[in-house]
Design an enzyme around this catalytic site. Structure first.
Site, PDB file in Angstrom:
ATOM      1  CD  GLN A  98      -2.888   1.146   2.381  1.00 49.15           C
ATOM      2  OE1 GLN A  98      -2.743   0.366   3.320  1.00 49.15           O
ATOM      3  NE2 GLN A  98      -3.863   2.021   2.319  1.00 49.15           N
ATOM      4  CG  HIS A 104      -6.367   2.165  -3.102  1.00 48.01           C
ATOM      5  ND1 HIS A 104      -5.664   2.569  -1.974  1.00 48.01           N
ATOM      6  CD2 HIS A 104      -5.458   1.552  -3.892  1.00 48.01           C
ATOM      7  CE1 HIS A 104      -4.391   2.218  -2.097  1.00 48.01           C
ATOM      8  NE2 HIS A 104      -4.253   1.586  -3.249  1.00 48.01           N
ATOM      9  CG  HIS A 106      -5.183  -2.146  -6.825  1.00 46.76           C
ATOM     10  ND1 HIS A 106      -4.384  -1.330  -7.591  1.00 46.76           N
ATOM     11  CD2 HIS A 106      -4.836  -1.907  -5.536  1.00 46.76           C
ATOM     12  CE1 HIS A 106      -3.575  -0.637  -6.803  1.00 46.76           C
ATOM     13  NE2 HIS A 106      -3.841  -0.973  -5.541  1.00 46.76           N
TER      14      HIS A 106
END
Length: 118
Positions: A98, A104, A106
């Site tokens: 990270q 987030h 992916h």
């Protein structure tokens, strides 16, 4: 919990202060193409609300992680990769890769994925 962090790149993208190639723009989440794609389809799905990682968002219990995964699947359908398969990756911590400490996901697809991942 603070909803944004002034020095966070992804908070700035969500606020429209930093440009990104937006794929989907929703009330709770935003999706944009990764600037360093690792697959033909590589989209980042982020919450508008700042959480440093998936664990902190899940602990908050607001259903945000569910919303991110649901949005990622809708994007996979739009991108034509839902039928052949795709990978969702949540890196948590620098040791896991990270680099932006804003939750987030992916979304990766459009090519074969090896196991175990590198």
């Amino acid at each position: 919990m603070t909803t944004t962090e002034p020095d966070c790149l992804f908070c700035k993208i969500a606020a429209g202060q930093v440009p990104a190639e937006i794929v989907r723009d929703g009330e709770r989440v935003l999706a944009f193409r990764d600037i360093n794609p690792q697959a033909p389809t590589h989209v980042l799905v982020i919450p508008r609300e700042h959480h440093p990682d998936a664990a902190s968002a899940a602990k908050a219990g607001s259903g945000l992680v569910d919303a991110i995964v649901s949005e990622a699947h809708a994007i996979a359908e739009d991108e034509g990769i839902a039928g052949t398969g795709y990978r969702l990756v949540f890196n948590t911590g620098s040791g896991a890769g990270q680099t932006v400490f804003h939750l987030h996901c992916h979304l990766l697809g459009g090519r074969g994925m090896e196991w175990p991942p590198g």
